[in-house]
Scaffold this motif. Structure first.
Motif, mmCIF file in Angstrom:
data_model
loop_
_atom_site.group_PDB
_atom_site.id
_atom_site.type_symbol
_atom_site.label_atom_id
_atom_site.label_comp_id
_atom_site.label_asym_id
_atom_site.label_seq_id
_atom_site.Cartn_x
_atom_site.Cartn_y
_atom_site.Cartn_z
ATOM 1 N N GLU A 21 -9.959 12.710 11.636
ATOM 2 C CA GLU A 21 -10.170 12.574 10.197
ATOM 3 C C GLU A 21 -9.114 11.692 9.564
ATOM 4 O O GLU A 21 -9.349 11.085 8.536
ATOM 5 N N PHE A 22 -7.933 11.645 10.179
ATOM 6 C CA PHE A 22 -6.845 10.819 9.667
ATOM 7 C C PHE A 22 -6.309 9.933 10.776
ATOM 8 O O PHE A 22 -6.242 10.340 11.929
ATOM 9 N N LEU A 23 -5.932 8.723 10.390
ATOM 10 C CA LEU A 23 -5.361 7.760 11.318
ATOM 11 C C LEU A 23 -3.939 7.425 10.896
ATOM 12 O O LEU A 23 -3.616 7.448 9.711
ATOM 13 N N THR A 24 -3.100 7.084 11.859
ATOM 14 C CA THR A 24 -1.756 6.621 11.540
ATOM 15 C C THR A 24 -1.844 5.179 11.047
ATOM 16 O O THR A 24 -2.855 4.489 11.265
ATOM 17 N N LEU A 42 -1.438 -2.937 1.752
ATOM 18 C CA LEU A 42 -2.763 -2.564 1.249
ATOM 19 C C LEU A 42 -2.721 -1.198 0.578
ATOM 20 O O LEU A 42 -3.361 -0.980 -0.450
ATOM 21 N N ILE A 43 -1.951 -0.284 1.156
ATOM 22 C CA ILE A 43 -1.791 1.042 0.555
ATOM 23 C C ILE A 43 -1.074 0.911 -0.785
ATOM 24 O O ILE A 43 -1.494 1.494 -1.784
ATOM 25 N N GLY A 44 -0.018 0.118 -0.811
ATOM 26 C CA GLY A 44 0.742 -0.090 -2.049
ATOM 27 C C GLY A 44 -0.085 -0.751 -3.141
ATOM 28 O O GLY A 44 0.090 -0.465 -4.329
ATOM 29 N N ALA A 45 -1.003 -1.623 -2.740
ATOM 30 C CA ALA A 45 -1.881 -2.313 -3.700
ATOM 31 C C ALA A 45 -3.070 -1.437 -4.106
ATOM 32 O O ALA A 45 -3.925 -1.870 -4.861
ATOM 33 N N LYS A 46 -3.112 -0.221 -3.570
ATOM 34 C CA LYS A 46 -4.172 0.755 -3.870
ATOM 35 C C LYS A 46 -5.554 0.275 -3.422
ATOM 36 O O LYS A 46 -6.568 0.610 -4.007
ATOM 37 N N LEU A 47 -5.563 -0.525 -2.365
ATOM 38 C CA LEU A 47 -6.819 -0.961 -1.776
ATOM 39 C C LEU A 47 -7.234 -0.048 -0.633
ATOM 40 O O LEU A 47 -8.388 -0.030 -0.240
ATOM 41 N N VAL A 51 -2.388 9.265 2.427
ATOM 42 C CA VAL A 51 -1.656 10.469 2.057
ATOM 43 C C VAL A 51 -0.408 10.556 2.921
ATOM 44 O O VAL A 51 -0.344 9.971 4.005
ATOM 45 N N LYS A 52 0.545 11.281 2.414
ATOM 46 C CA LYS A 52 1.789 11.478 3.155
ATOM 47 C C LYS A 52 1.743 12.871 3.766
ATOM 48 O O LYS A 52 1.842 13.877 3.074
ATOM 49 N N LEU A 53 1.519 12.953 5.069
ATOM 50 C CA LEU A 53 1.497 14.213 5.806
ATOM 51 C C LEU A 53 2.541 14.087 6.911
ATOM 52 O O LEU A 53 2.225 13.821 8.059
ATOM 53 N N GLY A 54 3.806 14.260 6.541
ATOM 54 C CA GLY A 54 4.891 13.953 7.469
ATOM 55 C C GLY A 54 5.097 12.452 7.449
ATOM 56 O O GLY A 54 6.020 11.940 6.839
ATOM 57 N N SER A 55 4.177 11.729 8.087
ATOM 58 C CA SER A 55 4.163 10.273 7.993
ATOM 59 C C SER A 55 2.900 9.882 7.218
ATOM 60 O O SER A 55 2.055 10.721 6.947
ATOM 61 N N THR A 56 2.797 8.638 6.892
ATOM 62 C CA THR A 56 1.637 8.177 6.127
ATOM 63 C C THR A 56 0.395 8.195 7.010
ATOM 64 O O THR A 56 0.407 7.681 8.134
ATOM 65 N N LYS A 57 -0.664 8.794 6.474
ATOM 66 C CA LYS A 57 -1.935 8.868 7.183
ATOM 67 C C LYS A 57 -3.034 8.299 6.284
ATOM 68 O O LYS A 57 -2.965 8.395 5.063
ATOM 69 N N VAL A 58 -4.051 7.735 6.923
ATOM 70 C CA VAL A 58 -5.179 7.154 6.204
ATOM 71 C C VAL A 58 -6.448 7.841 6.713
ATOM 72 O O VAL A 58 -6.670 7.915 7.925
ATOM 73 N N ALA A 59 -7.250 8.333 5.787
ATOM 74 C CA ALA A 59 -8.504 8.973 6.171
ATOM 75 C C ALA A 59 -9.444 7.935 6.776
ATOM 76 O O ALA A 59 -9.503 6.789 6.317
ATOM 77 N N THR A 60 -10.179 8.334 7.800
ATOM 78 C CA THR A 60 -11.104 7.400 8.446
ATOM 79 C C THR A 60 -12.145 6.879 7.452
ATOM 80 O O THR A 60 -12.501 5.706 7.496
#
Length: 99
Positions: A21-24, A42-47, A51-60
């Motif tokens: 469900e989440f990718l590094t 891309l994360i900073g540009a809100k594109l 989420v921050k779960l220990g390290s930054t994770k991106v939902a698939t």
């Protein structure tokens, strides 16, 4: 809405095959064929939602959405200036066509 090109379809399929469900950030960078700093940009540009779960994770699903929006021309990202453009008029017309 135009069909996704072969490379885009392959990237979406790669995301789906992860069975996560989440990718590094590193996994996202590999899928998008960019370096991890670009993913953070891309994360900073809100594109790209993350989420921050220990390290930054991106939902698939966020990666899939991003790939589709880029393919449809709804998002443009200039890697030199690190500026993003979201084409809202195109997004609204594409949403209206999907109804």
């Amino acid at each position: 809405m135009k069909a996704m090109n072969e490379q885009t379809s392959a990237a979406v399929e790669e995301v789906r095959l992860t069975n996560c469900e989440f990718l590094t950030v590193q996994q996202v960078a590999k899928i998008l064929k960019v370096n991890k700093n670009t993913v953070y940009d891309l994360i900073g540009a809100k594109l790209l939602r993350a989420v921050k779960l220990g390290s930054t994770k991106v939902a698939t699903i966020a990666v899939e959405d991003f790939i589709r929006e880029m393919d449809a021309g709804l998002i443009e990202y200039d890697t030199v200036t690190k500026k993003a453009t979201r084409h809202r008029a195109k997004a609204k017309s594409a949403a209206g066509q999907n109804k």
